[in-house]
Design an enzyme around this catalytic site. Structure first.
Site, PDB file in Angstrom:
ATOM      1  N   SER A  17      -4.381  -9.765 -10.897  1.00 40.12           N
ATOM      2  CA  SER A  17      -4.377 -10.111  -9.399  1.00 40.12           C
ATOM      3  C   SER A  17      -3.395  -9.085  -8.751  1.00 40.12           C
ATOM      4  O   SER A  17      -3.440  -9.056  -7.685  1.00 40.12           O
ATOM      5  CB  SER A  17      -3.571 -11.434  -9.715  1.00 40.12           C
ATOM      6  N   LYS A  57       3.593 -11.304  -7.661  1.00 35.47           N
ATOM      7  CA  LYS A  57       2.852 -11.168  -6.163  1.00 35.47           C
ATOM      8  C   LYS A  57       3.552 -10.292  -5.309  1.00 35.47           C
ATOM      9  O   LYS A  57       5.002 -10.174  -5.373  1.00 35.47           O
ATOM     10  CB  LYS A  57       2.508 -12.417  -5.366  1.00 35.47           C
TER      11      LYS A  57
END
Length: 149
Positions: A17, A57
């Protein structure tokens, strides 16, 4: 979580990701949380509704901002956010869901760099300050990939 809030910690990246910035198997250094975070910081967080799993993230939206993600890209307070290194293949296709958030005074919006293969705030919503467990300071392994983030 307590140790990361106050002491550095080494973690191994799992998943894609955050590619291309971070790849599976690389080792990263998590540092204590800095508040308020800065746009572009890579952070370690407990995503709401993710059963306590730690996620890595990038901070996109800061407290008090309006963020919109659509087929054109990511907009912060109405301005298109220039994002280098973001993999967004397939996100410009017709029918891409438009999402918009008004962030509270203690919330951030976190997205993965590999937007087509990231479970992030687009699914779990804004992340409260208490969910931030650390910020990523560097890639430390393998040696050819060492760099500050």
């Amino acid at each position: 979580m307590f140790f990361t809030r106050f002491f550095p910690r080494l973690l191994r990246v799992q998943g894609v990701s955050m590619a291309p910035a971070l790849r599976p198997g690389q080792v990263i250094l998590a540092l204590p949380v800095r508040w308020p975070p800065r746009r572009g910081d890579v952070v370690l967080a407990h995503m709401p509704g993710a059963n306590g799993t730690l996620w890595v993230k990038r901070v996109i939206g800061l407290p008090g901002e309006r963020v919109r993600v659509d087929g054109e890209g990511t907009h912060v307070n109405g301005a298109l956010l220039p994002e280098r290194g973001v993999l967004a293949w397939g996100l410009q296709e017709p029918g891409f869901p438009v999402q918009e958030w008004a962030l509270g005074p203690c919330e951030c919006l976190l997205l993965g760099d590999n937007r087509a293969d990231s479970v992030d705030s687009r699914r779990h919503g804004p992340v409260p300050r208490a969910a931030l467990a650390g910020r990523i300071g560097a890639r430390v392994w393998p040696l050819r990939a060492v760099c500050l983030l």
